[in-house]
Scaffold this active site. Structure first.
Site: not given
Length: 405
Positions: A252, A193, A221
């Site tokens: 996300k 990240s 992610h």
């Protein structure tokens, strides 16, 4: 009346945080999540959101959340194991399991309120397998939620912790080779990240097979962004194993909130029995589950493919235009594009200068990153325009020249 000891101590320790330029603060956004936002009425271009596909304010998801509330109400009413688990949760978990079915045999998924909750739930429950000692191998740059999951696991039983460098796996293999512990768990981010690089999943899985370990991957992610259908790093790296525990985040790229753990059905059955944060948390809203179901359909469909193509085009444009002499743009092919500037003071100075020029990219400082590795954690979205990215490249180039060393 004397001030309580705790308040005096807090004052003293906050003063230290201030001297080291590590005080964190909250900024409140006035507008919906997007590339163009306002803070206190001031317009800013945001290059710091994890909304990688630009879905957080998409009309179809706004409509889905509204429809979900009309159909299922706003709250679940209880934990999953009491009365808070609704039929729409089942439907969502089946859909999420299908996204990883090509990588995990007999896959089943479990829906969580947050990725943090999912990680600490999975790690603490997995460390309870068997009656003997557990060995956990954790990548050095793992997210805080994985680190805290390991800390909690160590507090509840006999756990040996080993830290490894995901760039150099020879050290990890040496430790595994000499480890006689019956149960071993390798834990890693999928996309790291703060650096934006990918875990070597194929190599890690090879080691897990060779030394009889489970492999847990936090793909917060990667889900929605990586792979042909946006199913994440397992699809992207074409792996398949019943040793994998996969965590994907839905707040996300998916544009909403929540997370899921996907693994062999026996592992999920174990989590339901032993994952205390899952057992004792109120279930997420069924309206949210309905909207997430719609988001996953968008991600794997034609719109998702278009948005991923646009995002990858934006990443290529940024990498072509962001050339620095003093600063270090880390090598990353993902939406996370960090610029390491060194000291806390430099990072804060750069973030303030960008803010004055209309850009929002917060400074990231220790303990989130190592000392003297303060940076701007810049993130790209499919919603950014070519002109916005080129404008940022020009502004940063000018600042690198004009700001004092």
């Amino acid at each position: 009346m004397h001030m309580p000891f705790a308040l005096n101590q807090i004052d003293a320790e906050l003063a230290i945080i201030d001297r080291e330029l590590l005080r964190r603060s909250i900024r409140s956004v006035d507008t919906p999540c997007g590339t163009e936002i306002q803070i206190g009425g001031k317009p800013l271009l945001a290059f710091c959101s994890n909304d990688y596909l630009g879905l957080a304010n998409h009309p179809k998801l706004i409509a889905a959340l509204s429809e979900g509330a009309r159909r299922f109400g706003t709250g679940s009413g209880a934990s999953h194991l009491i009365s808070g688990h609704h039929a729409i949760h089942d439907e969502l978990e089946a859909k999420l399991a299908s996204t990883q079915a090509g990588a995990i045999p007999n896959a089943r998924a479990l829906f969580f309120s947050t990725g943090y909750l999912a990680n600490i739930s999975a790690i603490t429950a997995l460390s309870l397998i068997g009656k003997s000692k557990t060995s956990i191998y954790s990548a050095a740059l793992n997210h805080a939620s994985l680190i805290d999951g390991v800390r909690l696991a160590r507090g509840q039983g006999s756990v040996d912790l080993h830290i490894f460098d995901h760039h150099h796996l020879a050290g990890l293999e040496d430790k595994l080779r000499n480890d006689l512990t019956p149960f071993k768990l390798i834990v890693t981010d999928g996309v790291f990240s703060m650096d934006g690089d990918l875990a070597p999943v194929q190599e890690l899985l090879h080691l897990a097979n060779q030394y009889d370990a489970l492999l847990m991957i936090d793909d917060a992610h990667g889900f929605g962004v990586l792979g042909k259908h946006g199913y994440g790093i397992l699809e992207d790296q074409e792996v398949c194993s019943d040793r994998i525990i996969y965590m994907g985040t839905l707040g996300k790229a998916a544009g909403l909130n929540g997370a899921f753990v996907c693994a062999h059905e026996k592992i999920i059955a174990w989590l339901i029995q032993k994952a205390r944060p899952y057992i004792y948390s109120t279930a997420s809203s069924p309206a949210l589950a309905f909207a997430v179901l719609r988001s996953v359909s968008l991600i794997e469909g034609e719109l998702g493919q278009e948005l991923r193509a646009r995002l990858h085009s934006n990443i290529a444009l940024w990498k072509e235009g962001s050339i620095f002499i003093r600063w270090n743009r880390l090598k990353s092919d993902t939406a996370i594009q960090p610029i390491v500037v060194g000291s806390n003071a430099t990072a804060l100075q750069l973030a303030r200068a960008l803010d004055q020029l209309g850009y929002w990219i917060p400074a990231i400082r220790p303990p989130t990153v190592p000392k003297e590795m303060a940076r701007l954690r810049m993130t790209l979205s499919a919603a950014h325009t070519k002109e916005q990215i080129q404008g940022l490249c020009k502004v940063l180039s000018d600042l690198e020249t004009s700001l004092p060393k």
